[in-house]
Design a protein around this motif. Structure first.
Motif, PDB file in Angstrom:
ATOM      1  N   UNK A 166       0.812  -1.218   0.000  1.00 16.69           N
ATOM      2  CA  UNK A 166       0.000   0.000   0.000  1.00 16.69           C
ATOM      3  C   UNK A 166       0.847   1.270   0.000  1.00 16.69           C
ATOM      4  N   UNK A 167       2.137   1.143   0.230  1.00 13.40           N
ATOM      5  CA  UNK A 167       3.001   2.318   0.218  1.00 13.40           C
ATOM      6  C   UNK A 167       2.911   3.027  -1.127  1.00 13.40           C
ATOM      7  N   UNK A 168       3.169   4.329  -1.123  1.00 12.39           N
ATOM      8  CA  UNK A 168       3.069   5.106  -2.347  1.00 12.39           C
ATOM      9  C   UNK A 168       4.114   4.692  -3.378  1.00 12.39           C
ATOM     10  N   UNK A 169       5.335   4.434  -2.927  1.00  9.31           N
ATOM     11  CA  UNK A 169       6.414   4.069  -3.851  1.00  9.31           C
ATOM     12  C   UNK A 169       7.227   2.915  -3.280  1.00  9.31           C
ATOM     13  N   UNK A 170       6.623   1.743  -3.122  1.00 14.11           N
ATOM     14  CA  UNK A 170       7.398   0.637  -2.535  1.00 14.11           C
ATOM     15  C   UNK A 170       8.470   0.151  -3.503  1.00 14.11           C
ATOM     16  N   UNK A 171       9.726   0.288  -3.117  1.00 12.97           N
ATOM     17  CA  UNK A 171      10.837  -0.176  -3.939  1.00 12.97           C
ATOM     18  C   UNK A 171      11.446  -1.448  -3.402  1.00 12.97           C
ATOM     19  N   UNK A 172      11.261  -1.679  -2.095  1.00  8.16           N
ATOM     20  CA  UNK A 172      11.829  -2.857  -1.450  1.00  8.16           C
ATOM     21  C   UNK A 172      10.773  -3.476  -0.549  1.00  8.16           C
ATOM     22  N   UNK A 173      10.640  -4.794  -0.613  1.00  7.60           N
ATOM     23  CA  UNK A 173       9.715  -5.521   0.245  1.00  7.60           C
ATOM     24  C   UNK A 173      10.533  -6.499   1.083  1.00  7.60           C
ATOM     25  N   UNK A 174      10.579  -6.257   2.398  1.00  6.75           N
ATOM     26  CA  UNK A 174      11.350  -7.083   3.323  1.00  6.75           C
ATOM     27  C   UNK A 174      10.430  -8.106   3.976  1.00  6.75           C
ATOM     28  N   UNK A 175      10.714  -9.379   3.778  1.00  7.78           N
ATOM     29  CA  UNK A 175       9.932 -10.461   4.378  1.00  7.78           C
ATOM     30  C   UNK A 175      10.787 -11.139   5.440  1.00  7.78           C
ATOM     31  N   UNK A 176      10.529 -10.829   6.691  1.00 11.11           N
ATOM     32  CA  UNK A 176      11.338 -11.340   7.798  1.00 11.11           C
ATOM     33  C   UNK A 176      10.726 -12.634   8.323  1.00 11.11           C
ATOM     34  N   UNK A 177      11.253 -13.757   7.843  1.00 12.66           N
ATOM     35  CA  UNK A 177      10.792 -15.095   8.219  1.00 12.66           C
ATOM     36  C   UNK A 177       9.268 -15.214   8.110  1.00 12.66           C
ATOM     37  N   UNK A 178       8.709 -14.983   6.915  1.00 12.91           N
ATOM     38  CA  UNK A 178       7.254 -14.998   6.766  1.00 12.91           C
ATOM     39  C   UNK A 178       6.620 -16.367   6.922  1.00 12.91           C
ATOM     40  N   UNK A 179       7.421 -17.427   6.830  1.00 14.12           N
ATOM     41  CA  UNK A 179       6.863 -18.777   6.944  1.00 14.12           C
ATOM     42  C   UNK A 179       6.883 -19.314   8.366  1.00 14.12           C
ATOM     43  N   UNK A 180       7.418 -18.542   9.310  1.00 18.13           N
ATOM     44  CA  UNK A 180       7.439 -18.986  10.708  1.00 18.13           C
ATOM     45  C   UNK A 180       6.007 -19.185  11.202  1.00 18.13           C
ATOM     46  N   UNK A 181       5.752 -20.319  11.818  1.00 20.80           N
ATOM     47  CA  UNK A 181       4.426 -20.597  12.353  1.00 20.80           C
ATOM     48  C   UNK A 181       3.491 -21.273  11.373  1.00 20.80           C
ATOM     49  N   UNK A 182       3.917 -21.449  10.123  1.00 15.12           N
ATOM     50  CA  UNK A 182       3.074 -22.122   9.141  1.00 15.12           C
ATOM     51  C   UNK A 182       3.355 -23.622   9.157  1.00 15.12           C
ATOM     52  N   UNK A 183       2.301 -24.435   9.048  1.00 15.32           N
ATOM     53  CA  UNK A 183       2.519 -25.870   8.921  1.00 15.32           C
ATOM     54  C   UNK A 183       3.033 -26.160   7.510  1.00 15.32           C
ATOM     55  N   UNK A 184       3.541 -27.367   7.234  1.00 16.04           N
ATOM     56  CA  UNK A 184       4.161 -27.637   5.933  1.00 16.04           C
ATOM     57  C   UNK A 184       3.272 -27.347   4.733  1.00 16.04           C
ATOM     58  N   UNK A 185       1.993 -27.663   4.829  1.00 21.07           N
ATOM     59  CA  UNK A 185       1.082 -27.411   3.705  1.00 21.07           C
ATOM     60  C   UNK A 185       0.854 -25.916   3.540  1.00 21.07           C
ATOM     61  N   UNK A 186       0.602 -25.214   4.645  1.00 17.88           N
ATOM     62  CA  UNK A 186       0.377 -23.763   4.572  1.00 17.88           C
ATOM     63  C   UNK A 186       1.634 -23.053   4.074  1.00 17.88           C
ATOM     64  N   UNK A 187       2.801 -23.541   4.491  1.00 15.25           N
ATOM     65  CA  UNK A 187       4.046 -22.936   4.026  1.00 15.25           C
ATOM     66  C   UNK A 187       4.195 -23.076   2.521  1.00 15.25           C
ATOM     67  N   UNK A 188       3.912 -24.266   1.997  1.00 16.72           N
ATOM     68  CA  UNK A 188       4.055 -24.483   0.560  1.00 16.72           C
ATOM     69  C   UNK A 188       3.048 -23.635  -0.225  1.00 16.72           C
ATOM     70  N   UNK A 189       1.853 -23.517   0.293  1.00 10.83           N
ATOM     71  CA  UNK A 189       0.853 -22.677  -0.376  1.00 10.83           C
ATOM     72  C   UNK A 189       1.287 -21.214  -0.375  1.00 10.83           C
ATOM     73  N   UNK A 190       1.869 -20.773   0.736  1.00  4.17           N
ATOM     74  CA  UNK A 190       2.340 -19.389   0.798  1.00  4.17           C
ATOM     75  C   UNK A 190       3.478 -19.171  -0.192  1.00  4.17           C
ATOM     76  N   UNK A 191       4.408 -20.100  -0.284  1.00  2.48           N
ATOM     77  CA  UNK A 191       5.529 -19.954  -1.208  1.00  2.48           C
ATOM     78  C   UNK A 191       5.047 -19.965  -2.656  1.00  2.48           C
ATOM     79  N   UNK A 192       4.045 -20.795  -2.960  1.00  7.23           N
ATOM     80  CA  UNK A 192       3.476 -20.787  -4.300  1.00  7.23           C
ATOM     81  C   UNK A 192       2.825 -19.436  -4.597  1.00  7.23           C
TER      82      UNK A 192
END
Length: 278
Positions: A166-192
């Protein structure tokens, strides 16, 4: 103040020179790192290697002890709100502070103003319109009215990415361990989902930086890797050059074996007798 890191195609999007962070101990030391437009990076290292501190330094939440950082042409001397509009961050620290009853649409809108929780009484029509467009991009349009507390962990991560976009001019998107807390299926769906988002964004899309210590999360969209150990850079370069057994053994301080199959990586820890620890 304008830095040397320009925004032209192929130009530098992130440039860290001698970046050091010290508090009661050394957290990061002499990090030199350059990210160019069109590249997507993985930042890897064991717990305590300085990954999150580096992300906080890039997003302005942690003050440098020495060195400099230039983000999309602007350095750390620029007013904070200017830099904020160029760096979107998806972090559990932010997610944990969102009110349980806040609807998804408001959570996304809050990202435009770098707020945590949207407290503006009267929503602007253009903000609602843009937030709905962003929710379409992150495949969450059906969640618009759903309160934060009801969302699954995977849905929350997608909404957090929408909030950052939503930022006006996002040039960089930092994902700090976004898969933490996801089960294996949810993690794979998120990565897809992340892979689809990367494919759909195309030219002019923000550079994505993924922080992780799991090689299994490195999908083909990521082109480069920065490897940290004890606050220092072990290696930086193309993923294929960095994700090697000898390099990751140094990063994690133990013998490991890395294999690549069908475009994805797998890591196994080698025991003292040469056997794999499962």
């Amino acid at each position: 103040m304008k830095g040397e890191c320009g925004e032209a195609e192929g130009a530098c999007v992130i440039e860290a020179r001698g970046l050091s962070v010290e508090r009661s101990r050394v957290i990061l030391r002499d990090v030199n790192w350059r990210v160019r437009q069109g590249e997507h990076w993985v930042v890897m290292g064991s717990n305590g290697s300085g990954k999150t501190a580096l992300m906080r330094s890039l997003s302005g939440y942690m003050t440098l002890s020495r060195g400099s950082v230039v983000i999309a042409g602007y350095d750390e001397d620029e007013p904070w709100d200017v830099i904020q509009q160029r760096v979107g961050i998806v972090s559990s620290n932010v997610a944990q502070q969102i009110d349980a009853d806040e609807p998804v649409l408001e959570t996304v809108i809050s990202g435009r103003y770098a707020m945590i929780n949207y407290w503006v009484r009267r929503q602007r029509r253009e903000d609602r319109t843009r937030a709905r467009e962003v929710l379409e991009r992150v495949e969450c349009a059906h969640l618009e009215k759903i309160p934060w507390a009801v969302l699954s962990q995977g849905e929350r991560q997608r909404v957090m990415i929408g909030r950052a976009l939503m930022l006006e001019e996002p040039r960089v998107l930092l994902l700090d361990e976004p898969c933490a807390g996801l089960d294996p299926v949810a993690r794979e769906r998120f990565l897809q989902f992340l892979g689809r988002l990367g494919d759909a964004e195309g030219r002019g899309a923000p550079t994505v930086i993924l922080v992780t210590h799991h090689v299994e999360e490195i999908i083909p969209m990521f082109t480069h890797a920065l490897m940290l150990r004890a606050g220092r850079v072990v290696r930086a370069g193309r993923v294929s050059d960095c994700l090697r057994s000898e390099c990751l053994s140094e990063v994690f301080g133990a013998p490991v074996s890395v294999r690549r199959r069908r475009g994805r990586y797998q890591l196994e820890v080698v025991g003292g007798d040469g056997a794999f620890l499962r």
